[in-house]
Design a protein around this motif. Structure first.
Motif, PDB file in Angstrom:
ATOM      1  N   THR A  75       0.827  -1.204   0.000  1.00  0.00           N
ATOM      2  CA  THR A  75       0.000   0.000   0.000  1.00  0.00           C
ATOM      3  C   THR A  75       0.860   1.251   0.000  1.00  0.00           C
ATOM      4  OG1 THR A  75      -1.808  -1.123   1.153  1.00  0.00           O
ATOM      5  CG2 THR A  75      -1.776   1.271   1.270  1.00  0.00           C
ATOM      6  N   LEU A  76       1.873   1.288   0.846  1.00  0.00           N
ATOM      7  CA  LEU A  76       2.755   2.447   0.916  1.00  0.00           C
ATOM      8  C   LEU A  76       3.521   2.638  -0.390  1.00  0.00           C
ATOM      9  CD1 LEU A  76       3.963   4.744   2.574  1.00  0.00           C
ATOM     10  CD2 LEU A  76       5.635   3.124   3.482  1.00  0.00           C
ATOM     11  N   ALA A  79       1.289   4.103  -3.005  1.00  0.00           N
ATOM     12  CA  ALA A  79       1.053   5.528  -2.770  1.00  0.00           C
ATOM     13  C   ALA A  79       2.253   6.356  -3.208  1.00  0.00           C
ATOM     14  CB  ALA A  79       0.743   5.769  -1.300  1.00  0.00           C
ATOM     15  N   LEU A  80       3.448   5.844  -2.971  1.00  0.00           N
ATOM     16  CA  LEU A  80       4.657   6.582  -3.318  1.00  0.00           C
ATOM     17  C   LEU A  80       4.902   6.629  -4.822  1.00  0.00           C
ATOM     18  CD1 LEU A  80       7.125   5.306  -0.563  1.00  0.00           C
ATOM     19  CD2 LEU A  80       6.389   7.677  -0.891  1.00  0.00           C
ATOM     20  N   TYR A  81       4.615   5.532  -5.513  1.00  0.00           N
ATOM     21  CA  TYR A  81       5.070   5.408  -6.900  1.00  0.00           C
ATOM     22  C   TYR A  81       3.968   5.210  -7.936  1.00  0.00           C
ATOM     23  CZ  TYR A  81       9.336   4.367  -4.260  1.00  0.00           C
ATOM     24  OH  TYR A  81      10.386   4.411  -3.380  1.00  0.00           O
ATOM     25  N   PRO A  85      -4.193   6.926  -3.603  1.00  0.00           N
ATOM     26  CA  PRO A  85      -4.504   8.099  -2.780  1.00  0.00           C
ATOM     27  C   PRO A  85      -3.959   7.984  -1.356  1.00  0.00           C
ATOM     28  CG  PRO A  85      -6.439   7.376  -3.993  1.00  0.00           C
ATOM     29  CD  PRO A  85      -5.419   6.295  -4.163  1.00  0.00           C
ATOM     30  N   TRP A  86      -3.248   8.996  -0.921  1.00  0.00           N
ATOM     31  CA  TRP A  86      -2.652   8.974   0.421  1.00  0.00           C
ATOM     32  C   TRP A  86      -3.705   8.913   1.523  1.00  0.00           C
ATOM     33  CZ3 TRP A  86       2.107   7.932   1.869  1.00  0.00           C
ATOM     34  CH2 TRP A  86       3.138   8.033   0.931  1.00  0.00           C
ATOM     35  N   LYS A  87      -4.886   9.492   1.280  1.00  0.00           N
ATOM     36  CA  LYS A  87      -5.916   9.485   2.311  1.00  0.00           C
ATOM     37  C   LYS A  87      -6.432   8.079   2.609  1.00  0.00           C
ATOM     38  CE  LYS A  87      -9.760  10.360  -0.897  1.00  0.00           C
ATOM     39  NZ  LYS A  87     -10.862  11.303  -1.251  1.00  0.00           N
ATOM     40  N   LYS A  88      -6.173   7.143   1.707  1.00  0.00           N
ATOM     41  CA  LYS A  88      -6.625   5.762   1.906  1.00  0.00           C
ATOM     42  C   LYS A  88      -5.559   4.886   2.557  1.00  0.00           C
ATOM     43  CE  LYS A  88      -9.909   5.514  -1.964  1.00  0.00           C
ATOM     44  NZ  LYS A  88     -10.304   4.730  -3.157  1.00  0.00           N
ATOM     45  N   VAL A  89      -4.345   5.374   2.674  1.00  0.00           N
ATOM     46  CA  VAL A  89      -3.240   4.522   3.115  1.00  0.00           C
ATOM     47  C   VAL A  89      -3.463   4.010   4.534  1.00  0.00           C
ATOM     48  CG1 VAL A  89      -0.785   4.499   3.711  1.00  0.00           C
ATOM     49  CG2 VAL A  89      -1.533   5.484   1.537  1.00  0.00           C
ATOM     50  N   THR A 241       8.451  -2.625   5.616  1.00  0.00           N
ATOM     51  CA  THR A 241       8.051  -1.282   5.183  1.00  0.00           C
ATOM     52  C   THR A 241       9.178  -0.609   4.403  1.00  0.00           C
ATOM     53  OG1 THR A 241       6.583  -1.067   7.103  1.00  0.00           O
ATOM     54  CG2 THR A 241       7.208   0.955   5.954  1.00  0.00           C
TER      55      THR A 241
END
Length: 293
Positions: A75-76, A79-81, A85-89, A241
């Motif tokens: 997930t992370l 979001a990075l690449y 959406p960051w709000k869902k992380v 992570t």
């Protein structure tokens, strides 16, 4: 369907995805740990393939809803690449961990008599000796220290996310097509386990370890789970992570730009600049291939 309702469905799917993986994976861990002789003696590939097929089944079951990240490290990295959406992380990660707790509870429901028999036969206790703890969470293997395991988790999760990004890359003309990607991701997980699993249990997924470890803490394993011998509990969380960030970045910046047709992507007749993926294409192919153990 409203956006809120769709998002709730995504979280439910992430919950069930990790539950499915843990239900199969921790069950095979129980089979190899609690029975003597165990049914997988001299056949560790059987353990690895069950974990991998658990991932594949989770993708097929939930991928159409959430994309089946099933792993906070994935997930992370997305979001990075890949524009997730960051709000869902954070909500995705919470749902994944809760799924791990529920999956461990399901395994305990099935195997609790066998766990008690094993501990009684070997004069072990849950909290003091960590008897049968390997059913639920990972620990360093032969000659492996917690800090070396930290390095192992970075490397193995880096390979995992690198592989997932390659399998799901829309520019990779050698990537598997359609739903076969789910099988290939499962085989990737199995291959990592078969080649390196004995080092430290190959968590390669914070939710896979932290969720069942949390359940085990409240089910009587106490300090054997948290903080664990050698204060090990953080290793399968932080290591994967970091590994996911590194592995995803290596593929995204060092290999992906050389893939065929990377320099131009056309949507509705409009050409995009090199590498400028539309946000809606989170994982470059079908939404059902963004998972990991």
């Amino acid at each position: 369907m409203s956006d809120n309702k769709r998002f709730i469905g995504e979280l439910i799917a992430e919950f069930f995805a990790v539950l499915i993986i843990i239900a199969f994976g921790d069950s095979v861990a129980a089979m190899i740990s609690l029975y003597d002789p165990n049914p997988y003696v001299n056949a560790y590939w059987g353990v690895a393939i069950v974990w991998g097929l658990g991932v594949t089944i989770a993708i097929y079951a939930t991928g159409a809803v959430s994309g089946t990240h099933a792993n906070p490290a994935v997930t992370l990295a997305l979001a990075l690449y890949r524009g997730f959406p960051w709000k869902k992380v954070a909500p995705y990660m919470v749902a994944q961990v809760i799924g791990g707790i529920a999956g461990a509870a399901l395994v305990y429901l099935n195997f609790s008599p066998v766990i008690d028999h094993y501990n009684g036969l070997h004069h072990l206790s849950r909290a003091v000796d960590g008897g049968a703890a390997g059913v639920f969470f990972t620990h360093p293997g032969l000659a492996v220290t917690p800090m070396h395991s930290f390095v192992v988790e970075i490397v193995l999760t880096g390979l995992l996310v690198f592989g997932i990004f390659a399998i799901t890359c829309q520019y990779n003309t050698m990537a598997p097509q359609a739903n076969s990607s789910a099988l290939m991701v499962g085989l990737l997980v199995a291959t990592i386990g078969a080649s390196s699993g004995l080092l430290d249990g190959w968590a390669i997924n914070p939710a896979r370890d932290f969720g069942p470890r949390t359940f085990a803490y409240f089910a009587g394993w106490g300090t054997a789970a948290f903080p664990a011998p050698g204060n090990y509990w953080w290793v399968p969380v932080v290591g994967p992570t970091i590994g996911g960030i590194i592995g995803g970045g290596l593929y995204q910046f060092l290999l992906r730009p050389f893939m065929p047709n990377y320099s131009r992507l056309t949507i509705d007749g409009e050409a995009l600049e090199a590498g400028s993926d539309p946000i809606l294409v989170v994982d470059d192919q079908a939404p059902s291939v963004r998972t990991a153990r």
